[in-house]
Design an enzyme around this catalytic site. Structure first.
Site, PDB file in Angstrom:
ATOM      1  N   ARG A  13       0.831  -1.205   0.000  1.00 18.09           N
ATOM      2  CA  ARG A  13       0.000   0.000   0.000  1.00 18.09           C
ATOM      3  C   ARG A  13       0.867   1.256   0.000  1.00 18.09           C
ATOM      4  O   ARG A  13       0.988   1.944  -1.005  1.00 18.09           O
ATOM      5  CB  ARG A  13      -0.946   0.003   1.217  1.00 18.09           C
ATOM      6  CG  ARG A  13      -2.121   0.998   1.102  1.00 18.09           C
ATOM      7  CD  ARG A  13      -1.753   2.443   1.339  1.00 18.09           C
ATOM      8  NE  ARG A  13      -1.268   2.714   2.691  1.00 18.09           N
ATOM      9  CZ  ARG A  13      -0.852   3.900   3.081  1.00 18.09           C
ATOM     10  NH1 ARG A  13      -0.834   4.932   2.240  1.00 18.09           N
ATOM     11  NH2 ARG A  13      -0.385   4.081   4.313  1.00 18.09           N
ATOM     12  N   ASP A  14       1.502   1.559   1.103  1.00 22.51           N
ATOM     13  CA  ASP A  14       2.295   2.789   1.205  1.00 22.51           C
ATOM     14  C   ASP A  14       3.453   2.776   0.220  1.00 22.51           C
ATOM     15  O   ASP A  14       3.852   3.824  -0.296  1.00 22.51           O
ATOM     16  CB  ASP A  14       2.805   2.956   2.638  1.00 22.51           C
ATOM     17  CG  ASP A  14       3.369   4.344   2.902  1.00 22.51           C
ATOM     18  OD1 ASP A  14       2.899   5.307   2.276  1.00 22.51           O
ATOM     19  OD2 ASP A  14       4.280   4.466   3.726  1.00 22.51           O
ATOM     20  N   HIS A 205       7.305   4.746  12.126  1.00 20.36           N
ATOM     21  CA  HIS A 205       7.202   4.684  10.665  1.00 20.36           C
ATOM     22  C   HIS A 205       8.203   5.704  10.117  1.00 20.36           C
ATOM     23  O   HIS A 205       7.863   6.860   9.893  1.00 20.36           O
ATOM     24  CB  HIS A 205       5.774   5.029  10.233  1.00 20.36           C
ATOM     25  CG  HIS A 205       5.526   4.910   8.758  1.00 20.36           C
ATOM     26  ND1 HIS A 205       4.681   3.955   8.227  1.00 20.36           N
ATOM     27  CD2 HIS A 205       5.979   5.630   7.705  1.00 20.36           C
ATOM     28  CE1 HIS A 205       4.643   4.095   6.907  1.00 20.36           C
ATOM     29  NE2 HIS A 205       5.424   5.120   6.573  1.00 20.36           N
ATOM     30  N   HIS A 207      10.949   7.108   7.485  1.00 21.25           N
ATOM     31  CA  HIS A 207      11.465   7.093   6.115  1.00 21.25           C
ATOM     32  C   HIS A 207      12.980   7.254   6.137  1.00 21.25           C
ATOM     33  O   HIS A 207      13.539   7.875   7.037  1.00 21.25           O
ATOM     34  CB  HIS A 207      10.801   8.189   5.295  1.00 21.25           C
ATOM     35  CG  HIS A 207       9.396   7.862   4.903  1.00 21.25           C
ATOM     36  ND1 HIS A 207       8.729   8.514   3.875  1.00 21.25           N
ATOM     37  CD2 HIS A 207       8.516   6.944   5.378  1.00 21.25           C
ATOM     38  CE1 HIS A 207       7.512   8.012   3.749  1.00 21.25           C
ATOM     39  NE2 HIS A 207       7.355   7.067   4.654  1.00 21.25           N
ATOM     40  N   CYS A 238       9.135   9.807  -1.393  1.00 21.96           N
ATOM     41  CA  CYS A 238       8.528  10.931  -0.694  1.00 21.96           C
ATOM     42  C   CYS A 238       8.268  12.038  -1.712  1.00 21.96           C
ATOM     43  O   CYS A 238       9.200  12.506  -2.369  1.00 21.96           O
ATOM     44  CB  CYS A 238       9.459  11.449   0.403  1.00 21.96           C
ATOM     45  SG  CYS A 238       8.798  12.905   1.239  1.00 21.96           S
TER      46      CYS A 238
END
Length: 284
Positions: A13-14, A205, A207, A238
């Site tokens: 998903r992400d 979470h 990055h 991103c």
């Protein structure tokens, strides 16, 4: 062994949502099925958002219908509003996720709503989910830095985490959305948040845009966090850092945790197979 740490896999998903090339439902199903053999307890596989704004997530219902569900694995879907909630429930999602921002600037840019307005949208979702015992996970974006508002005050994150937890989110995932957090800023944020929400209900979470995700995980481990989101193959960029990496790679996190003596319960050979599949999806 130092103990158990769970990696929540968000690649389907992400990770895939920002890919420019269309990825077929069959490819997504094959990717999820591979991940299902790796030993995860939770995999985020779908998103019931506007197809206009996130075209890569079209076909989410077909993905949930087509995957081979492994025993003991919960398959999650993002649902930002009641329409999304109804679609996710009809598609058989085992849990849903909602997302809010700790910064007003990002909230307005991302979902065209203030933080307060986003919370109002979530209330009926949480009420409906509670009646059928459907788990709801809460994501918070920009927990240390915002591309519009600059540094995020830890107190703002703590307030929002408390609100989401009080409304019924079983876990709060704290997102370093633009990958600019440092161990110091993560620690300051977590100290504020864990005063309001039990640390056992928090997830990191982080990055890897600036190459500090593993260091930020280490800082979080020192404060008791034992759940981290990651994407196989490092899928996901991103939008505010073009060309930079986004989600930290699951295989890198798993290997790092095992070197530290933590048990992730993951089959590293299968995980590498999934990572190779993820890289192929990106490069095809």
């Amino acid at each position: 062994m130092t103990g158990r740490v769970e990696i929540f896999e968000v690649g389907p998903r992400d990770g895939l949502q920002n890919e420019a090339r269309e990825i077929s439902v069959a490819q997504k199903i094959a990717f999820v099925d591979c991940l299902s053999r790796a030993g995860f307890s939770r995999i985020e596989v779908a998103s019931f958002v506007s197809r206009k704004w996130v075209p890569q997530m079209a076909g989410s219902a077909e993905v949930l219908a087509g995957i081979t569900r492994a025993p003991g694995v919960r398959y999650a879907a993002l649902a930002p509003n009641m329409r999304g909630y109804d679609e996710a429930r009809a598609a058989g999602a085992d849990e849903i996720a909602i997302f809010a921002s700790a910064s007003e600037g990002f909230s307005k840019a991302n979902i065209n709503a203030t933080v307060g307005e986003s919370i109002e949208r979530f209330k009926p979702i949480l009420k409906a989910a509670r009646h059928i015992d459907l788990p709801v996970r809460g994501y918070i974006s920009c927990v240390t830095d915002c591309p519009f508002d600059g540094p995020t005050a830890p107190a703002r994150v703590a307030d929002l985490a408390d609100t989401l937890f009080s409304l019924g989110c079983y876990e709060i995932s704290l997102g370093d959305t633009i990958g600019q957090a440092t161990p110091d800023s993560i620690v300051k944020m977590l100290l504020a948040v864990r005063d309001r929400v039990p640390v056992g209900r928090l997830a990191g979470h982080y990055h890897d845009t600036a190459g500090r995700a593993l260091a930020n995980i280490d800082a979080s481990l020192s404060l008791g966090v034992r759940v981290f989101d990651a994407a196989a193959g490092g899928l996901g960029g991103c939008p505010y850092a073009p060309g930079a990496s986004g989600n930290v790679a699951t295989e890198a996190v798993a290997a790092h945790l095992e070197r530290l003596g933590y048990d992730t319960g993951l089959d590293m050979a299968v995980l590498e197979e999934a990572a190779s599949m993820a890289r192929a999806l990106r490069e095809a």
